[in-house]
Each structure stands twice: as C-alpha cells, then as structure tokens.
Motif scaffolding. Structure first.
Motif, PDB file in Angstrom:
ATOM      1  N   UNK A 177     -18.548   9.218  -1.678  1.00 39.34           N
ATOM      2  CA  UNK A 177     -17.320   9.574  -2.532  1.00 39.34           C
ATOM      3  C   UNK A 177     -17.292  10.452  -3.330  1.00 39.34           C
ATOM      4  N   UNK A 178     -18.392  10.740  -3.912  1.00 38.37           N
ATOM      5  CA  UNK A 178     -18.446  11.845  -4.932  1.00 38.37           C
ATOM      6  C   UNK A 178     -18.503  13.363  -4.331  1.00 38.37           C
ATOM      7  N   UNK A 179     -18.882  13.296  -2.961  1.00 39.59           N
ATOM      8  CA  UNK A 179     -18.659  14.756  -2.388  1.00 39.59           C
ATOM      9  C   UNK A 179     -17.199  14.658  -1.663  1.00 39.59           C
ATOM     10  N   UNK A 180     -16.259  13.737  -1.287  1.00 33.72           N
ATOM     11  CA  UNK A 180     -14.961  13.785  -1.196  1.00 33.72           C
ATOM     12  C   UNK A 180     -14.311  14.141  -2.192  1.00 33.72           C
ATOM     13  N   UNK A 181     -14.668  13.922  -3.599  1.00 33.92           N
ATOM     14  CA  UNK A 181     -13.937  14.222  -4.704  1.00 33.92           C
ATOM     15  C   UNK A 181     -14.248  15.534  -5.024  1.00 33.92           C
ATOM     16  N   UNK A 182     -15.426  15.945  -4.930  1.00 28.70           N
ATOM     17  CA  UNK A 182     -15.782  17.576  -5.024  1.00 28.70           C
ATOM     18  C   UNK A 182     -14.917  18.292  -4.285  1.00 28.70           C
ATOM     19  N   UNK A 183     -15.003  18.157  -2.744  1.00 30.26           N
ATOM     20  CA  UNK A 183     -14.234  18.753  -1.954  1.00 30.26           C
ATOM     21  C   UNK A 183     -12.525  18.769  -2.108  1.00 30.26           C
ATOM     22  N   UNK A 184     -12.235  17.840  -2.856  1.00 32.61           N
ATOM     23  CA  UNK A 184     -10.730  17.760  -3.127  1.00 32.61           C
ATOM     24  C   UNK A 184     -10.463  18.502  -4.577  1.00 32.61           C
ATOM     25  N   UNK A 185     -11.417  18.662  -5.088  1.00 30.22           N
ATOM     26  CA  UNK A 185     -11.390  19.376  -6.469  1.00 30.22           C
ATOM     27  C   UNK A 185     -11.300  21.024  -6.102  1.00 30.22           C
ATOM     28  N   UNK A 186     -12.409  21.056  -5.140  1.00 28.83           N
ATOM     29  CA  UNK A 186     -12.716  22.708  -4.515  1.00 28.83           C
ATOM     30  C   UNK A 186     -12.796  22.668  -3.170  1.00 28.83           C
ATOM     31  N   UNK A 187     -11.371  22.831  -2.625  1.00 30.11           N
ATOM     32  CA  UNK A 187     -11.520  22.702  -1.228  1.00 30.11           C
ATOM     33  C   UNK A 187     -12.274  24.049  -0.459  1.00 30.11           C
ATOM     34  N   UNK A 188     -12.643  25.139  -1.254  1.00 31.31           N
ATOM     35  CA  UNK A 188     -13.685  26.008  -0.875  1.00 31.31           C
ATOM     36  C   UNK A 188     -15.114  25.592  -0.735  1.00 31.31           C
ATOM     37  N   UNK A 189     -15.428  24.319  -1.288  1.00 32.63           N
ATOM     38  CA  UNK A 189     -16.800  24.040  -1.306  1.00 32.63           C
ATOM     39  C   UNK A 189     -17.514  23.898   0.011  1.00 32.63           C
ATOM     40  N   UNK A 190     -18.714  24.517   0.011  1.00 34.46           N
ATOM     41  CA  UNK A 190     -19.547  24.633   1.261  1.00 34.46           C
ATOM     42  C   UNK A 190     -20.852  23.882   1.080  1.00 34.46           C
ATOM     43  N   UNK A 191     -21.332  22.952   2.013  1.00 33.29           N
ATOM     44  CA  UNK A 191     -22.617  22.308   1.885  1.00 33.29           C
ATOM     45  C   UNK A 191     -23.516  22.605   2.952  1.00 33.29           C
ATOM     46  N   UNK A 192     -24.856  22.819   2.420  1.00 34.21           N
ATOM     47  CA  UNK A 192     -25.887  22.899   3.117  1.00 34.21           C
ATOM     48  C   UNK A 192     -26.795  21.656   3.066  1.00 34.21           C
ATOM     49  N   UNK A 193     -27.245  20.970   4.119  1.00 36.52           N
ATOM     50  CA  UNK A 193     -27.973  19.600   4.342  1.00 36.52           C
ATOM     51  C   UNK A 193     -29.354  19.854   4.595  1.00 36.52           C
ATOM     52  N   UNK A 194     -30.236  19.213   3.961  1.00 32.79           N
ATOM     53  CA  UNK A 194     -31.775  19.399   4.065  1.00 32.79           C
ATOM     54  C   UNK A 194     -32.498  18.052   4.060  1.00 32.79           C
ATOM     55  N   UNK A 195     -33.062  17.803   5.044  1.00 33.36           N
ATOM     56  CA  UNK A 195     -34.246  16.718   4.837  1.00 33.36           C
ATOM     57  C   UNK A 195     -35.284  16.847   4.363  1.00 33.36           C
ATOM     58  N   UNK A 196     -35.824  16.009   3.476  1.00 34.72           N
ATOM     59  CA  UNK A 196     -37.131  16.204   2.804  1.00 34.72           C
ATOM     60  C   UNK A 196     -38.224  15.616   3.813  1.00 34.72           C
ATOM     61  N   UNK A 197     -37.934  14.716   4.668  1.00 31.00           N
ATOM     62  CA  UNK A 197     -38.754  14.359   5.804  1.00 31.00           C
ATOM     63  C   UNK A 197     -38.029  13.791   6.751  1.00 31.00           C
ATOM     64  N   UNK A 198     -38.329  13.950   8.200  1.00 29.73           N
ATOM     65  CA  UNK A 198     -37.985  13.110   9.261  1.00 29.73           C
ATOM     66  C   UNK A 198     -38.200  11.565   9.065  1.00 29.73           C
ATOM     67  N   UNK A 199     -37.412  10.751   9.561  1.00 27.34           N
ATOM     68  CA  UNK A 199     -37.847   9.422   9.519  1.00 27.34           C
ATOM     69  C   UNK A 199     -39.333   8.999   9.973  1.00 27.34           C
ATOM     70  N   UNK A 200     -40.045   8.087   9.277  1.00 23.40           N
ATOM     71  CA  UNK A 200     -41.444   7.787   9.409  1.00 23.40           C
ATOM     72  C   UNK A 200     -41.927   7.780  10.656  1.00 23.40           C
ATOM     73  N   UNK A 201     -40.938   7.011  11.781  1.00 19.45           N
ATOM     74  CA  UNK A 201     -41.427   6.798  12.990  1.00 19.45           C
ATOM     75  C   UNK A 201     -41.609   7.942  13.914  1.00 19.45           C
ATOM     76  N   UNK A 202     -40.825   9.079  13.339  1.00 25.96           N
ATOM     77  CA  UNK A 202     -41.329  10.627  14.188  1.00 25.96           C
ATOM     78  C   UNK A 202     -42.591  11.206  13.659  1.00 25.96           C
ATOM     79  N   UNK A 203     -43.377  10.566  12.675  1.00 28.31           N
ATOM     80  CA  UNK A 203     -44.234  11.365  12.174  1.00 28.31           C
ATOM     81  C   UNK A 203     -45.783  10.841  12.110  1.00 28.31           C
ATOM     82  N   UNK A 204     -46.750  11.646  12.052  1.00 25.55           N
ATOM     83  CA  UNK A 204     -48.111  11.474  12.193  1.00 25.55           C
ATOM     84  C   UNK A 204     -48.353  10.459  10.760  1.00 25.55           C
ATOM     85  N   UNK A 205     -48.855   9.349  10.852  1.00 26.69           N
ATOM     86  CA  UNK A 205     -49.272   8.641   9.734  1.00 26.69           C
ATOM     87  C   UNK A 205     -48.059   7.552   9.467  1.00 26.69           C
TER      88      UNK A 205
END
Length: 503
Positions: A177-205
C-alpha cells in the motif's frame, strides 16, 4: 545494510536565519564562458533560485538570485564553478532510500492523515522531497520486527521447487500500500528490488542466516523462478519493479543475526544466466544489476574468506562482467561502506556500455552523493526511509542507522533528518531523465577550493547545480554558465542547489 563501517553524516546546516543571512547575491565580474547549449544556459539576465541548507541540515531556505551577463574580463573572489552543458555524462534514474519492513511499520504507526502528509513530504515532487528511487528488500533484511521470512517459506528439511507456497501476503499489509501511494505521488518513481537471502530451503544450512546457495542447476532455476514470481506478483499488486539484483552484499561472509548469503561471482553468474532468460520468457522488462556491494571489498570480508581458504574475489564486479552472464546485466550496483566512488569510474572505463548505480549508503552525506554522481552513478540511495528514535525496529545488523525521517514511537512526532535535506538537494531539483553535465570548481587564486559541485540538465531543459562548501569559513561562489554568472556566499558547511529555467 551497512555491514562494517558507519559513515558519519555531514555535520551541517546552521539555523535558517543564519543561512539566509549568509547567502548574499551580487553581480560579479567573471571571465566569459564560451560554452552553451540550447535551452540549458542563458547569455543574459535571468532569475536563479537557491535552496540552501546549513551545517546541521535541519531546515532549508529558498532565495531568489539574479544572473547577469558575464563580462569578458575580471576575476571574482573565492571559488568559480564553471558549468558546461555541452559536455554530458550519465542519465539520472533517481534519488531515494529504502521502504523496508521497519520503515513501513514505523509509518503505519502514524494516524492516517499524518502518514499521508509524511508520504507527501517524502515523495511529492511539487511540495516535498520528490523521492524518485527506492530499493526494496525481497523478504526480510535486518530491518524487520519479528522473525526472518522469505516469500516461499516451508518447514525445515522440505523444499518447494513448484513454488506452491510462494506469497507476497506479508507485503500486502503495509509495504505494497505504501509503494502504491508513493508511485501515485511520484509517477516517475523507479524501484530496484534485492533479496538479502534466497529462501532457506535453497541454501546450505537450510537457513536464511549465512550459508550459500546450493550449487545445483535445479536450485539456480528455482531461484530465478522465485525472483520472476516476485516481479509478477508486485505487478499484479500495481507496483512495477524496474531493476533486480540477486543478492545483497554477496561478499559479506559472516552474518550471524540477520539474513545474508555468501555468493561468489561464479554463483551470481549462474543465477543471472538463469534469471535473464526467465524474465524474457515471462515478457518482463525488469533489468538486472550485478554485484550490489562496496566500492572496494572490505578488509574484514577479505580476511573472512581467506580464513576459510576461499578466494576473496577482490575484482568481483569485473569478473562478473566478463562472465557468460554479462549479456543479461544492465549495470553494476555499489554500496558506500568501503573504498571510494572513483571505483565506479574505473569500472566504467573498462566497461563503457555498463551503467552504474549507487544502491545503498546509510550515513552517507552530501559529499558522498556528489562523489557518487560525479563518478557515473545513475542513482543515489540512502538506507531506511523511516525509522524510530531507537534506529529501529531491527533484528541484528546496523544498530545506529538513521532514517530519512524519524518517528518517535511514543509521541508520534516526526523529525525530518539531515538525510532528508541532503537527499532533497538532488531529488527536489534533478528529475529522472536528467543528464549530468560538466561542472568544475576552482579557487581563483589557485589555492585548493573547499567547494564540490555537480550539475544537471533536466528533461525540460532547466538546469540544476549542487554546490557544497566543506570549509569552516564562508566561501564566495560564482557560478558561470553560458554567458551569465551569479555569486552567492555560502556559509561554513552549507550546501545549495541553484536552478534556472531553459533559455
């Protein structure tokens, strides 16, 4: 997240009255600047607007100045900033921060009308800071309140290659909801998305904390599918994801209290080699950025890899761009916690067709922002856009990070921090699509100038020039552009953004 080193934010901005008193407009003789570009510079008298903050960056003043024709002879006192709109560099993507899980929680602690006002102050390009770039965690980062989570969690020991448990339900409550509000306020907004980790089942440990991605083709394909599902799920929720990176800070080996993964450039290359075709097959135009870590590998990370007999890969971004995955990589993302921004120019020299982005800099100051853009960065991104007075909530990681705004958890008072004003020097006046142009600061007596500067021409051909005086004394600054000049005296530690319309 800020993994090793806290950059002390610019001690800055004096009281509003003091800044206003320190800004003096004069008509000063100056050498003629022969360079000009249609619409980008005037050769005669024209208005100039100055937006100035002092050394504490706790407020800003707006001042109207007048540029006048620059005489062909004469030398002004202080520093001269020469702007050359014919000499162009990168196109700007935007300036901003991260709307983390913690930021969303803090903002949702406000009454709706107050939250709306804060969002407008952050994102509205007409009345607020005009934040135009966000970096969004995919799943948990260190800035969450509660347990770690991915978007496809299953009980320990189980897997979900079919992604039957994939869901963005967690984000639907506050973040989306906040991202939609942000994009409405500034239609030129760009987003880069980043994982801090893959899901645990994809990882060693089998944990989101530390460990590596399992080195099997089926896992690389599954991780690529996971990221594609994220982009599609956000699009279905009305939020466009413009860029992806595949791992936050991949060279940080030891994380013991928040999500992270050690990902070699070979593994990142394999992920991107699976992700690129998957995005294309899904009809998505989301771009992939590589690396997403420091300008220079931090000594602690080098030592940690050497201690376990691993190559620290000090040339990670270069190696990645020489790998088979390079065809899918649109640019390289950097953080500001080790090294300096000249690393961006060095990479650009080796790979001139690759774009550069600065995607995280908690505690960065106005000088860091100027250095980043002057070294080819298309974006400048601080860290959390909102936190509470205890620099949280957070789970491990950074314990003293500041937000662009601070919300007192008891009183709900909102403080606009120095980060808000430092960001505003760019985001308020430099639009996405602007082009950086040459600007040079030099003392007229040939001594070292305390002034740094960066300049841009916007899509509407207006010009914005950011000028910082790092000295402990006031500095007269004359700005020369085309055949016109104006002079303002900047207070100690002050920063100003000067703008004028197209000719």
């Amino acid at each position: 997240m800020r993994s090793h080193r806290n950059r002390t934010f610019m001690a800055a901005v004096a009281a509003t009255a003091a800044v206003a008193a320190a800004l003096v407009t004069t008509s000063t003789p100056a050498s003629a600047d022969p360079t000009t570009a249609k619409g980008a510079a005037h050769a005669g008298t024209h208005p100039v607007r100055g937006w100035t903050t002092g050394p504490d960056q706790d407020g800003a003043t707006t001042t109207q100045l007048t540029a006048t024709p620059a005489p062909a002879t004469g030398t002004p006192d202080g520093t001269t900033v020469r702007v050359d709109p014919k000499n162009t560099f990168q196109t700007v993507s935007g300036f901003g921060a991260s709307l983390t899980d913690s930021s969303a929680r803090v903002l949702y602690g406000l009454a709706p009308d107050k939250r709306d006002q804060v969002m407008a102050d952050l994102f509205d390009p007409r009345t607020g800071d005009g934040t135009s770039f966000l970096r969004q965690p995919i799943g948990a980062s260190d800035f969450v309140q509660g347990p770690d989570y991915s978007l496809d969690d299953v009980p320990a020991g189980q897997t979900d290659f079919g992604m039957r448990h994939f869901s963005v339900a967690h984000d639907e409550k506050q973040i989306l909801p906040l991202l939609r509000q942000a994009e409405k306020l500034n239609p030129k907004l760009q987003i880069v998305a980043t994982p801090w980790s893959p899901p645990a089942w994809m990882k060693t440990g089998d944990s989101m904390i530390d460990g590596k991605l399992i080195d099997k083709p089926a896992v690389y394909q599954a991780y690529a599918a996971y990221l594609v599902k994220f982009v599609k799920a956000y699009a279905a929720e009305g939020v466009k994801v413009d860029y992806l990176t595949v791992q936050n800070e991949p060279q940080a080996l030891n994380r013991d209290n928040y999500p992270g993964s050690d990902m070699s450039f070979e593994q990142e290359s394999k992920v991107i080699s699976a992700l690129g075709p998957a995005l294309k097959a899904a009809g998505l135009h989301t771009k992939i950025l590589g690396y997403d870590h420091n300008w220079t590998e931090h000594p602690n990370d080098i030592a940690a890899h050497q201690a376990v007999g691993e190559d620290p890969e000090v040339n990670y971004p270069y190696d990645l761009l020489r790998s088979k995955a390079a065809k899918w990589i649109s640019g390289t993302a950097y953080h500001c916690y080790a090294g300096d921004a000249s690393a961006q120019t060095a990479l650009r020299a080796s790979f001139p067709n690759e774009d550069i982005y600065e995607t995280e800099c908690s505690g960065g100051d106005i000088s860091t922002a100027i250095d980043s853009v002057n070294n080819w960065a298309k974006s400048v991104v601080y860290w959390n856009i909102a936190l509470d007075e205890k620099h949280g909530p957070h789970q491990g990681g950074c314990g003293d990070c500041d937000g662009t705004v601070t919300v007192n958890s008891a009183t709900k008072d909102v403080t606009y921090t120095s980060q808000y004003y430092a960001l505003g020097h760019f985001s308020r006046f430099v639009e996405p699509g602007a082009v950086r142009i040459a600007s040079n600061a030099a003392r007229n007596d040939a001594s070292t100038t305390p002034v740094t500067t960066s300049a841009f021409v916007n899509p509407d051909r207006s010009t914005a020039v950011v000028v910082n005086n790092s000295a402990k004394t006031a500095e007269p600054v004359t700005v020369l552009a085309g055949g016109s000049s104006f002079t303002a005296t900047l207070a100690p530690g002050a920063t100003a953004t000067y703008t004028w319309p197209a000719a």
